[in-house]
Design a protein around this motif. Structure first.
Motif, PDB file in Angstrom:
ATOM      1  N   THR A  27       0.751  -1.252   0.000  1.00 59.77           N
ATOM      2  CA  THR A  27       0.000   0.000   0.000  1.00 59.77           C
ATOM      3  C   THR A  27       0.783   1.306   0.000  1.00 59.77           C
ATOM      4  O   THR A  27       1.743   1.398   0.692  1.00 59.77           O
ATOM      5  CB  THR A  27      -0.846   0.064   1.240  1.00 59.77           C
ATOM      6  OG1 THR A  27       0.023  -0.076   2.325  1.00 59.77           O
ATOM      7  CG2 THR A  27      -1.864  -0.999   1.286  1.00 59.77           C
ATOM      8  N   PHE A  71      -6.854   2.921   3.674  1.00 60.43           N
ATOM      9  CA  PHE A  71      -6.177   2.124   4.691  1.00 60.43           C
ATOM     10  C   PHE A  71      -4.942   1.414   4.140  1.00 60.43           C
ATOM     11  O   PHE A  71      -4.346   0.587   4.820  1.00 60.43           O
ATOM     12  CB  PHE A  71      -7.149   1.109   5.290  1.00 60.43           C
ATOM     13  CG  PHE A  71      -8.438   1.727   5.747  1.00 60.43           C
ATOM     14  CD1 PHE A  71      -8.423   2.857   6.555  1.00 60.43           C
ATOM     15  CD2 PHE A  71      -9.662   1.208   5.355  1.00 60.43           C
ATOM     16  CE1 PHE A  71      -9.612   3.450   6.971  1.00 60.43           C
ATOM     17  CE2 PHE A  71     -10.847   1.787   5.771  1.00 60.43           C
ATOM     18  CZ  PHE A  71     -10.825   2.914   6.581  1.00 60.43           C
ATOM     19  N   ALA A  72      -4.585   1.757   2.905  1.00 61.68           N
ATOM     20  CA  ALA A  72      -3.412   1.178   2.274  1.00 61.68           C
ATOM     21  C   ALA A  72      -2.545   2.253   1.632  1.00 61.68           C
ATOM     22  O   ALA A  72      -1.357   2.357   1.882  1.00 61.68           O
ATOM     23  CB  ALA A  72      -3.832   0.139   1.226  1.00 61.68           C
ATOM     24  N   GLY A 103       5.846  -4.270  10.037  1.00 55.87           N
ATOM     25  CA  GLY A 103       5.303  -4.129   8.689  1.00 55.87           C
ATOM     26  C   GLY A 103       6.418  -4.264   7.676  1.00 55.87           C
ATOM     27  O   GLY A 103       7.601  -4.073   7.995  1.00 55.87           O
ATOM     28  N   GLY A 142      -3.581  -2.504  13.333  1.00 57.36           N
ATOM     29  CA  GLY A 142      -3.481  -3.110  12.009  1.00 57.36           C
ATOM     30  C   GLY A 142      -3.559  -4.618  12.067  1.00 57.36           C
ATOM     31  O   GLY A 142      -2.723  -5.262  12.705  1.00 57.36           O
ATOM     32  N   GLY A 144      -3.222  -6.761   9.529  1.00 55.08           N
ATOM     33  CA  GLY A 144      -2.588  -7.418   8.396  1.00 55.08           C
ATOM     34  C   GLY A 144      -1.690  -8.535   8.893  1.00 55.08           C
ATOM     35  O   GLY A 144      -1.735  -8.919  10.065  1.00 55.08           O
ATOM     36  N   GLU A 165      -8.328  -2.575  14.094  1.00 57.99           N
ATOM     37  CA  GLU A 165      -8.277  -2.621  12.625  1.00 57.99           C
ATOM     38  C   GLU A 165      -9.273  -1.650  12.020  1.00 57.99           C
ATOM     39  O   GLU A 165     -10.437  -1.601  12.417  1.00 57.99           O
ATOM     40  CB  GLU A 165      -8.571  -4.048  12.147  1.00 57.99           C
ATOM     41  CG  GLU A 165      -8.833  -4.205  10.667  1.00 57.99           C
ATOM     42  CD  GLU A 165      -7.683  -3.684   9.803  1.00 57.99           C
ATOM     43  OE1 GLU A 165      -7.968  -3.014   8.792  1.00 57.99           O
ATOM     44  OE2 GLU A 165      -6.508  -3.953  10.143  1.00 57.99           O
ATOM     45  N   ARG A 167     -10.378  -1.615   8.885  1.00 60.85           N
ATOM     46  CA  ARG A 167     -11.304  -2.273   7.964  1.00 60.85           C
ATOM     47  C   ARG A 167     -12.324  -3.101   8.738  1.00 60.85           C
ATOM     48  O   ARG A 167     -12.189  -3.307   9.940  1.00 60.85           O
ATOM     49  CB  ARG A 167     -10.549  -3.196   7.007  1.00 60.85           C
ATOM     50  CG  ARG A 167      -9.453  -2.520   6.195  1.00 60.85           C
ATOM     51  CD  ARG A 167      -8.769  -3.546   5.311  1.00 60.85           C
ATOM     52  NE  ARG A 167      -7.567  -3.015   4.697  1.00 60.85           N
ATOM     53  CZ  ARG A 167      -7.538  -2.316   3.579  1.00 60.85           C
ATOM     54  NH1 ARG A 167      -8.679  -2.055   2.950  1.00 60.85           N
ATOM     55  NH2 ARG A 167      -6.398  -1.875   3.075  1.00 60.85           N
ATOM     56  N   GLY A 172      -5.600  -6.852   5.926  1.00 62.55           N
ATOM     57  CA  GLY A 172      -4.898  -5.707   5.364  1.00 62.55           C
ATOM     58  C   GLY A 172      -4.764  -5.831   3.859  1.00 62.55           C
ATOM     59  O   GLY A 172      -5.749  -5.947   3.131  1.00 62.55           O
ATOM     60  N   ARG A 173      -3.521  -5.848   3.383  1.00 60.73           N
ATOM     61  CA  ARG A 173      -3.292  -5.934   1.942  1.00 60.73           C
ATOM     62  C   ARG A 173      -3.376  -7.365   1.423  1.00 60.73           C
ATOM     63  O   ARG A 173      -3.274  -7.588   0.216  1.00 60.73           O
ATOM     64  CB  ARG A 173      -1.947  -5.290   1.608  1.00 60.73           C
ATOM     65  CG  ARG A 173      -1.987  -3.772   1.773  1.00 60.73           C
ATOM     66  CD  ARG A 173      -0.609  -3.164   1.770  1.00 60.73           C
ATOM     67  NE  ARG A 173       0.040  -3.335   3.064  1.00 60.73           N
ATOM     68  CZ  ARG A 173       1.261  -2.900   3.339  1.00 60.73           C
ATOM     69  NH1 ARG A 173       1.965  -2.291   2.405  1.00 60.73           N
ATOM     70  NH2 ARG A 173       1.777  -3.085   4.539  1.00 60.73           N
ATOM     71  N   VAL A 370       0.593  -0.209  10.601  1.00 61.56           N
ATOM     72  CA  VAL A 370      -0.092   0.364   9.437  1.00 61.56           C
ATOM     73  C   VAL A 370       0.907   0.527   8.294  1.00 61.56           C
ATOM     74  O   VAL A 370       2.106   0.679   8.513  1.00 61.56           O
ATOM     75  CB  VAL A 370      -0.743   1.723   9.781  1.00 61.56           C
ATOM     76  CG1 VAL A 370      -1.760   1.567  10.891  1.00 61.56           C
ATOM     77  CG2 VAL A 370       0.319   2.757  10.169  1.00 61.56           C
TER      78      VAL A 370
END
Length: 490
Positions: A27, A71-72, A103, A142, A144, A165, A167, A172-173, A370
């Motif tokens: 992202t 969010f990305a 991340g 996050g 992800g 989160e 979302r 996540g991605r 994130v």
């Protein structure tokens, strides 16, 4: 730093590449920039672009726009001009032993990959355990792969964990879509496991019973006219020459500047065979490898730290759903979804999170996972401001964008069984395609666009993107064989 030291630190940092389609579509945003000059990358008089493709319309279409995802804000990090590998390590440093970072952008070894994201989540969790007292409350921002890995590790170690989160789903991605209209799970995020022989991901997929398959690095390449051509090393050599020249310079520069400054971009535009020039082959290398690897144009990529390596030959494509990797990790975790963190206040006594709803959440420590693109946007406020080294890393490291379009056809219009397609010459938006038919038996194709092209198409409607995709598929179109007319009897 000496040129030799810079060379030693260069590594492959891509996610989905043509010479080695890799693990993750992640992202962030990069600013649009001009494409490489015509003398470096294309013949001055390309064939006119057809307005209508003979390729039939698909039965189903799904597309991504990661740069427009709040969010990305992109897909994965890359080595931007004037950034350094050390900045990834700097971004990973804890602040007051209260704020920890994870991340893919904080991975010095595997940035831009699912494996890198997972490894940094586990690293951050171990750092928390070293600093925390038993039973402390840990917030993880996050859900992800990095956040879930950290939360799972801390939960199993006996800590109270809350996973926050933005979302309404985890991953996540990583975004697997299982839809009755599609014959198998489709991946809007990562599709591949790179360097599968040396990662733990491949073993994890096997343990979970998630199907994967080997994916070859070689592609079938065609001209705009549909002629199959062998790919020479013209473009690869030009890029390698430019990057070697760049390492000898006193300051970093873009890959495009290195191509121009070294003279590597001064290639002939005359036909070198099959209607393709040497300049076209350099444009092919830029569009189907460098742009895809970074998710950004060569005007933004670092001449010092962009790799000229060819990529791995041990990549696997995930067919059974990447999201299956996340389900087990999320079991028993206290998840607060649909909750955007707008402010993170930290002191040497604890942390406080302000949510977009106006509510607050307190914890002893926090792990921030994130994406780099979100950090760059400034929508998450830190109080006090992060140390200078963290802010410098966030500002300097690049975030690229790679988008996909999934097309499901009623029947194949192509005859090739090659799983990877690329095109050379012309100026079509979609130059790279994954043919899922030899892998799944279903007439499904996946087109890839990156960098400036992806950013431009992100603002287009579905009809425009579909038209661009079908034009990109025209070289692979095989007209149907006409049915013979019966001879009348007398």
């Amino acid at each position: 730093m000496t040129p030799d030291a810079r060379n030693a630190m260069k590594r492959r940092t891509f996610l989905i590449g043509v010479t080695g389609l890799s693990t993750l579509v992640l992202t962030a945003c990069v600013s649009p920039a001009p494409r490489p000059s015509a003398s470096a990358t294309a013949t001055p008089t390309p064939e006119p672009k057809p307005t209508v493709s003979p390729v039939p319309k698909p039965a189903q279409m799904r597309r991504t726009s990661w740069s427009a995802d709040p969010f990305a804000r992109g897909s994965y990090s890359f080595a931007a001009v004037d950034s350094t590998p050390e900045q990834r390590t700097a971004l990973a440093q804890p602040v007051l032993d209260r704020v920890f970072f994870a991340g893919e952008a904080t991975s010095p070894d595997a940035p831009g990959t699912v494996q890198g994201g997972r490894d940094t989540g586990l690293r951050a969790a171990r750092e928390v355990i070293s600093a925390a007292a038993p039973g402390e409350r840990i917030a993880v921002i996050g859900a992800g792969i990095a956040g879930l890995s950290a939360a799972r590790f801390l939960k199993d170690a006996g800590f109270e964990v809350v996973l926050v989160e933005a979302r309404d789903r985890i991953g996540g991605r990583i975004d697997t879509v299982s839809d009755k209209n599609w014959p198998f799970p489709i991946e809007l995020g990562p599709s591949f496991v790179s360097h599968s022989g040396t990662t733990s991901l491949d073993e994890e997929f096997t343990r979970l019973g998630i199907a994967t398959a080997p994916f070859p690095s070689a592609s079938e390449t065609r001209t705009d006219a549909g002629t199959v051509v062998a790919v020479p090393d013209t473009g690869q050599k030009a890029v390698a020459t430019a990057l070697a020249w760049a390492t000898q310079q006193a300051s970093d520069m873009s890959v495009q500047s290195a191509l121009d400054g070294s003279g590597a971009s001064k290639l002939s535009t005359a036909d070198a065979g099959g209607g393709v020039s040497e300049a076209d082959w350099l444009a092919f290398r830029v569009a189907t490898v460098l742009d895809i690897d970074a998710g950004a144009s060569v005007d933004h990529q670092s001449g010092w730290y962009t790799s000229a390596d060819a990529g791995a030959d041990d990549e696997r494509i995930v067919l059974g759903g990447y999201a299956g990797l996340l389900t087990k990790a999320a079991e028993g975790i206290d998840l607060l979804d649909s909750s955007v963190v707008t402010k993170l206040a930290y002191r040497d006594t604890g942390v406080s999170l302000r949510l977009g709803t106006g509510e607050s959440l307190s914890a002893d420590r926090v792990i921030v996972t994130v994406p780099l693109g979100v950090l760059k946007s400034g929508v998450l406020e830190f109080d006090p401001a992060l140390p200078f080294a963290h802010r410098g890393a966030i500002a300097d490291l690049g975030m690229g964008t790679l988008d996909k379009v999934w097309l499901q056809f009623d029947e194949p219009f192509w005859s090739t069984a090659a799983p990877l397609w690329t095109t050379v010459g012309g100026d079509e938006d979609f130059r790279v395609w994954i043919n899922m038919m030899p892998l799944t038996g279903e007439p499904v194709l996946v087109g890839l666009v990156a960098g400036d092209t992806a950013l431009r198409l992100a603002g287009a409607d579905d009809a425009t993107v579909l038209a661009a995709a079908l034009r990109g598929l025209t070289p692979f179109y095989v007209p149907p064989t006409p049915t013979p007319t019966p001879t009348p009897t007398v």
